[in-house]
Design an enzyme around this catalytic site. Structure first.
Site, PDB file in Angstrom:
ATOM      1  N   CYS A  26      42.159  40.007  37.682  1.00  0.00           N
ATOM      2  CA  CYS A  26      41.884  40.561  39.000  1.00  0.00           C
ATOM      3  C   CYS A  26      42.987  40.168  39.988  1.00  0.00           C
ATOM      4  O   CYS A  26      44.107  40.626  39.869  1.00  0.00           O
ATOM      5  CB  CYS A  26      40.501  40.144  39.470  1.00  0.00           C
ATOM      6  SG  CYS A  26      39.820  41.198  40.767  1.00  0.00           S
ATOM      7  N   HIS A  79      36.449  41.056  34.762  1.00  0.00           N
ATOM      8  CA  HIS A  79      35.986  39.668  34.720  1.00  0.00           C
ATOM      9  C   HIS A  79      34.926  39.503  33.628  1.00  0.00           C
ATOM     10  O   HIS A  79      34.249  40.462  33.263  1.00  0.00           O
ATOM     11  CB  HIS A  79      35.328  39.279  36.039  1.00  0.00           C
ATOM     12  CG  HIS A  79      36.280  39.047  37.167  1.00  0.00           C
ATOM     13  ND1 HIS A  79      37.144  37.978  37.209  1.00  0.00           N
ATOM     14  CD2 HIS A  79      36.483  39.739  38.321  1.00  0.00           C
ATOM     15  CE1 HIS A  79      37.836  38.024  38.343  1.00  0.00           C
ATOM     16  NE2 HIS A  79      37.457  39.081  39.025  1.00  0.00           N
TER      17      HIS A  79
END
Length: 488
Positions: free
Chosen positions: A332, A429
């Site tokens: 991310c 994630h």
């Protein structure tokens, strides 16, 4: 029909174990056949979870929902504050990004959020037998009492009794609990139905006098003295205070501790591996030279954390790591940092600005657009291992290295990799929770996976429930829970 009941666990301070106790109680009550839902009116965390309705809640409430055997929902944590600086935060209400505010403005205006908090609470209550509510910080912060929605303000508005928890491990637990009563408004103090002491080490009988002294001075009954639960670290952490290095085996994963690190639950499955050592590198330390993998985690403020990364000299350490043949993974915000350039013209991820990235991936990121908050099922490339995870980010990343995507999400390529495959990044994630993927990834580093992560979390939750059944008077606690009167 038996009415839904509710009770609230508040603490004498932050990080006294409220989240863990609620998770354990949720599992214990679910094992008794009760339908249970967790609830936290207001939370502050950059480690958010994605819910089935496409919202964000604190990671602790997602774990508590798991303990209760239900899917996480945005109503479980209707107000989530995600810090972007020392004095400002992004505000998420009922799962959706509402905007940004500094601490003073939020404190002045938060009372207006109480109706939405109560709406979420009452919606949850229509679906279950018991709502277990977690407070935030401490009710003793009387300077914040006006307009409070996190502790006594909520408890009194919703009419729920409170169990006050103190942490004996940090010392002074008698003063913690007795002192809290001393500073509370009498009507707030009357909301407390009992107390408990958490994280005791040693012979429990040695605290009998202390327990009785608290009860005598406060008039509150003691619902239990809970010994230290050694496996607590095996449960996903929410607070950055809980992030710690975990010694293990020969595979060394190094993680620079960014100031606004977010969604660091990516580290938990790796730390659970007996053959993996996870080392958190604090400010002021160099990245160790013997790392197999440097993992750059998510960030709430990518540009700010990139500047901090450079200020520590970690960019120089990272280049040396790659020259030694090491591997790098960015997730991310960490993925965005690995690229050539990041632009945030509107300050959607912090302050407006732009910066050159670390230049290890040939990609560029532009912040903006709609925030992506999704649960994801992906497939690893080229092996086809299944991956379960989530996206929670602003911005889009594109460039030549995206042609070497190493995940597929519903047929869409995801991620980027360098030509030699030693630098990788993606927006997903939680991918290391998938055992087959984690085993494949560790094999690329020359190491073996030795654990089933998700099954391990379930086993720890069961042991936690058994621990609380032994040391907490759960029947008495449930008898103190008050009926919830429906507003719908």
């Amino acid at each position: 029909m038996t009415p839904t009941r509710a009770i609230m666990i508040q603490g004498t301070g932050s990080n006294v174990g409220k989240s863990m106790l609620v998770a354990g109680l949720a599992r214990a009550c679910a094992r008794r056949g009760l339908r249970v839902a967790p609830f936290k009116p207001q939370n502050m965390s950059n480690n958010a979870a994605v819910t089935v309705d496409g919202g964000e809640i604190g990671r602790a409430q997602a774990l508590q929902a798991r303990a209760a055997g239900i899917a996480p929902h945005s109503d479980m944590n209707p107000v989530l504050l995600k810090p972007e600086s020392d004095t400002g935060a992004q505000i998420v209400v009922q799962g959706k990004r509402l905007g940004q505010a500094d601490a003073r403005a939020y404190q002045r205006n938060k009372t207006g959020l109480l109706p939405r908090v109560l709406d979420s609470f009452h919606r949850l209550a229509t679906q279950v037998d018991l709502v277990l509510i977690e407070g935030a910080g401490s009710p003793a912060e009387i300077n914040l009492r006006a307009g409070d929605i996190a502790n006594m303000g909520f408890a009194r508005a919703a009419g729920v009794p409170v169990v006050l928890v103190g942490d004996i491990d940090r010392g002074g637990v008698i003063a913690q609990i007795v002192g809290t009563q001393a500073v509370l408004d009498p009507e707030d103090a009357a909301q407390v139905a009992g107390f408990a002491v958490n994280r005791f080490r040693g012979d429990l009988s040695l605290f009998d006098g202390g327990r009785d002294a608290i009860a005598q001075r406060t008039g509150w009954p003691c619902l239990g003295v809970v010994p230290w639960f050694a496996d607590a670290w095996r449960l996903p952490a929410e607070d950055m205070l809980d992030i710690a290095s975990r010694p293990g085996g020969a595979c060394k994963v190094v993680v620079p501790k960014l100031p606004r690190m977010a969604n660091f639950d990516d580290l938990d499955p790796l730390a659970a591996e007996p053959g993996v050592t996870v080392e958190i590198v604090e400010s002021g330390r160099a990245l160790p030279g013997d790392a197999d993998l440097v993992l750059i985690p998510g960030s709430k403020t990518t540009l700010g954390d990139l500047a901090a990364f450079r200020a520590e000299g970690w960019d120089i350490d990272l280049a040396a790591h790659l020259r030694r043949g090491g591997h790098v993974l960015g997730l991310c915000g960490g993925y965005q940092m690995l690229g050539r350039h990041i632009s945030d013209p509107d300050g959607v991820d912090g302050r407006p600005g732009q910066a050159e990235g670390l230049g290890l991936l040939d990609v560029e990121t532009v912040m903006g657009g709609t925030k992506q908050v999704h649960l994801r099922q992906a497939t690893a490339l080229p092996g086809g291992e299944p991956v379960s995870g989530y996206e929670i980010h602003m911005g889009k990343t594109a460039g030549p290295d995206c042609a070497r995507a190493w995940l597929s999400v519903a047929g869409r390529p995801e991620g980027a990799a360098s030509a030699d495959g030693r630098v990788m990044g993606c927006y997903i994630h939680g991918l290391f929770s998938s055992d087959a993927f984690r085993a494949q990834f560790l094999a690329r580093l020359g190491h073996r996976s030795e654990t089933a992560y998700e099954a391990g979390v379930e086993a720890v939750l069961d042991r936690l429930a058994e621990h609380l059944e032994q040391y907490l008077e759960i029947d008495r606690l449930l008898s103190l829970a008050a009926p919830v009167h429906s507003r719908f």
